[in-house]
Design a protein around this motif. Structure first.
Motif, short mmCIF file in Angstrom:
data_model
loop_
_atom_site.label_atom_id
_atom_site.label_comp_id
_atom_site.label_asym_id
_atom_site.label_seq_id
_atom_site.Cartn_x
_atom_site.Cartn_y
_atom_site.Cartn_z
N ALA A 18 0.83 -1.21 0.00
CA ALA A 18 0.00 0.00 0.00
C ALA A 18 0.87 1.26 0.00
CB ALA A 18 -0.92 -0.01 1.23
N MET A 19 1.92 1.25 0.81
CA MET A 19 2.76 2.45 0.93
C MET A 19 3.84 2.50 -0.14
SD MET A 19 1.46 4.16 3.35
CE MET A 19 2.68 5.43 3.65
N ASP A 38 10.21 -5.97 -4.53
CA ASP A 38 9.39 -6.74 -3.58
C ASP A 38 9.76 -8.20 -3.75
OD1 ASP A 38 6.41 -5.92 -2.11
OD2 ASP A 38 6.89 -8.04 -2.35
N MET A 43 2.84 -9.14 -6.13
CA MET A 43 2.62 -7.81 -5.54
C MET A 43 3.14 -6.72 -6.48
SD MET A 43 1.12 -6.55 -3.13
CE MET A 43 0.98 -6.55 -1.38
N THR A 97 7.07 -5.19 4.98
CA THR A 97 6.22 -5.63 6.09
C THR A 97 6.78 -5.19 7.45
OG1 THR A 97 5.68 -7.52 4.72
CG2 THR A 97 5.14 -7.70 7.06
N GLU A 98 5.88 -4.77 8.33
CA GLU A 98 6.28 -4.21 9.62
C GLU A 98 6.71 -5.28 10.61
OE1 GLU A 98 6.89 -1.26 10.15
OE2 GLU A 98 6.34 -0.55 12.13
N LYS A 103 12.91 -6.40 8.37
CA LYS A 103 13.61 -5.15 8.08
C LYS A 103 15.11 -5.28 8.35
CE LYS A 103 9.49 -2.30 8.79
NZ LYS A 103 9.17 -1.77 7.47
N ASN A 123 10.34 3.55 6.20
CA ASN A 123 9.03 4.18 6.33
C ASN A 123 8.28 3.62 7.54
OD1 ASN A 123 6.70 5.69 5.36
ND2 ASN A 123 5.85 3.74 4.68
N SER A 125 6.31 2.77 10.81
CA SER A 125 5.53 3.62 11.71
C SER A 125 5.89 3.38 13.17
CB SER A 125 4.04 3.31 11.55
OG SER A 125 3.62 3.51 10.24
N1 LIG Z 1 -0.34 1.28 5.81
C1 LIG Z 1 -0.17 2.46 6.40
O1 LIG Z 1 -1.13 3.22 6.64
C2 LIG Z 1 1.22 2.94 6.72
C3 LIG Z 1 1.45 4.31 6.94
C4 LIG Z 1 2.76 4.76 7.20
C5 LIG Z 1 3.79 3.84 7.27
N2 LIG Z 1 3.53 2.50 7.07
C6 LIG Z 1 4.68 1.57 7.12
O2 LIG Z 1 5.00 1.18 5.79
C7 LIG Z 1 5.51 -0.14 5.78
C8 LIG Z 1 4.73 -0.96 4.78
O3 LIG Z 1 3.38 -0.91 5.13
P1 LIG Z 1 2.23 -1.28 4.05
O4 LIG Z 1 0.95 -0.91 4.69
O5 LIG Z 1 2.61 -0.78 2.73
O6 LIG Z 1 2.38 -2.89 4.07
P2 LIG Z 1 1.85 -3.94 2.99
O7 LIG Z 1 1.57 -5.19 3.76
O8 LIG Z 1 0.77 -3.35 2.14
O9 LIG Z 1 3.13 -4.17 2.03
C9 LIG Z 1 4.31 -4.74 2.50
C10 LIG Z 1 5.05 -5.30 1.29
O10 LIG Z 1 6.35 -5.72 1.73
C11 LIG Z 1 6.69 -6.85 0.96
N3 LIG Z 1 7.79 -7.56 1.62
C12 LIG Z 1 7.77 -8.38 2.69
N4 LIG Z 1 9.01 -8.80 2.98
C13 LIG Z 1 9.84 -8.22 2.07
C14 LIG Z 1 11.24 -8.29 1.84
N5 LIG Z 1 12.05 -9.02 2.61
N6 LIG Z 1 11.74 -7.58 0.80
C15 LIG Z 1 10.94 -6.83 0.00
N7 LIG Z 1 9.60 -6.75 0.18
C16 LIG Z 1 9.07 -7.43 1.19
C17 LIG Z 1 5.40 -7.65 0.89
O11 LIG Z 1 5.43 -8.61 -0.16
C18 LIG Z 1 4.39 -6.54 0.66
O12 LIG Z 1 4.20 -6.29 -0.71
C19 LIG Z 1 5.46 -0.64 7.22
O13 LIG Z 1 6.73 -0.48 7.79
C20 LIG Z 1 4.45 0.29 7.88
O14 LIG Z 1 4.73 0.51 9.26
C21 LIG Z 1 2.29 2.03 6.79
#
Ligand SMILES: NC(=O)c1ccc[n+]([C@@H]2O[C@H](COP(=O)([O-])OP(=O)(O)OC[C@H]3O[C@@H](n4cnc5c(N)ncnc54)[C@H](O)[C@@H]3O)[C@@H](O)[C@H]2O)c1
Length: 293
Positions: A18-19, A38, A43, A97-98, A103, A123, A125
């Motif tokens: 999403a982000m 990714d 994805m 992924t969080e 990470k 990024n 949170s």
């Molecule tokens: N969703 C929100 O509202 C929001 C807002 C601000 C910050 N964030 C932060 O952004 C980050 C991502 O959140 P999101 O909501 O986009 O998550 P998401 O679940 O939509 O996407 C995470 C992506 O990471 C990929 N991934 C997992 N392991 C990986 C790896 N080893 N290498 C490369 N890619 C990998 C997954 O396949 C997935 O496509 C998190 O750290 C979260 O804290 C999220």
């Protein structure tokens, strides 16, 4: 080695969720050659389709020129290979992924494969960049760069330095954020929830306490926030939109960090979750949505 803004030409965004996809498009629209990486090819493909339809909509609405949209899409490269993608990166924004182990591995690889001058940001949170800084071998070039959802729209970016992030890095990250068309705000040290989530948490806690004490209804508290304070949404409406499971997860993560009882998940939210009320996505939270959605 310091990293000036002029040295940044190639951006790498790790994670196409999403982000990540929207952060990548933000960089591409600002003129940067951007690789989206990714582990999931599916994805990447979904992200690409999503961005193509987003640009089409913007063009139809007259908010983006067709040529600019096309140029930005052409600046994007898609990859499942982080080691390869990191080799040419001048600036990395990790949005995977969080989970700390995920990470940590990514930052270890980035530290090994990215050029010495590359700045590495996360990024995240809830995870301060100090937790992944050491494995990179260049902690002075690591910080949080926290975008808001949806990243293509929201202007604010919280830049959070840890105790070893260099002045040079902070200066370049702030300027890079501006060049993305965003407004950076700087936190001088890591603190759970950064600024925005702390402010939001305080309002939510107070709203939950007022309702639990029977001082006012959920509806009246939301009305007050909207019509007296000018908030676009009331705190209960917002919690329902975010998802009460996410609200609880944030509270648990914050409490684990602070050990402050006031950060614990609120009993009202826990009770709603026990009834399966997760907010809008489950059809009910503080409000019922089953008929309207
Ligand atoms: N969703 C929100 O509202 C929001 C807002 C601000 C910050 N964030 C932060 O952004 C980050 C991502 O959140 P999101 O909501 O986009 O998550 P998401 O679940 O939509 O996407 C995470 C992506 O990471 C990929 N991934 C997992 N392991 C990986 C790896 N080893 N290498 C490369 N890619 C990998 C997954 O396949 C997935 O496509 C998190 O750290 C979260 O804290 C999220």
């Amino acid at each position: 080695m310091s990293t000036s803004i002029e040295m940044i030409e190639n951006v790498l965004v790790v994670g196409a969720g999403a982000m990540g996809r929207q952060i990548a498009m933000t960089a591409a629209l600002a003129g940067y050659r951007t690789t989206v990486q990714d582990i999931s090819a599916d994805m990447l493909s979904t992200a690409r389709t999503d961005l193509v339809s987003w640009t089409k909509e913007r063009v139809v609405k007259g908010k983006l020129q067709q040529g600019d949209a096309q140029d930005a899409l052409e600046r994007l490269t898609w990859s499942t290979d982080v080691e390869h993608a990191a080799v040419t990166a001048d600036f990395v924004i990790e949005a995977a992924t969080e989970r700390l182990p995920v990470k940590t591995e990514i930052f270890r690889t980035l530290g090994r494969c990215a050029p010495d001058h590359a700045i590495l940001t996360t990024n995240s949170s809830t995870l301060g960049s100090s937790k992944v800084a050491d494995v990179t071998g260049r902690p002075e070039k690591v910080c949080n760069m926290h975008f808001f959802n949806p990243a293509l729209v929201m202007k604010c970016v919280e830049v959070v330095r840890h105790d070893r992030t260099s002045e040079d890095t902070v200066g370049t990250v702030l300027e890079f954020t501006r060049r993305l068309g965003k407004l950076p705000v700087l936190l001088s040290r890591e603190i759970p929830g950064f600024i925005a989530n702390r402010l939001m948490g305080a309002v939510q806690r107070e709203a939950l306490d007022l309702a639990a004490a029977g001082i006012a209804t959920v509806e009246d508290i939301d009305t007050t926030a909207r019509t007296a304070l000018g908030h676009p949404m009331g705190p209960f409406e917002l919690m329902d939109m975010i998802g009460l499971d996410v609200i609880n997860f944030i509270a648990e993560a914050t409490y684990a960090d602070t050990q402050d009882d006031s950060d614990k998940p609120h009993p009202t939210v826990t009770a709603l979750l026990a009834q399966g009320r997760q907010g809008r996505k489950s059809g009910a939270g503080f409000y019922d949505y089953a008929q309207s959605s």
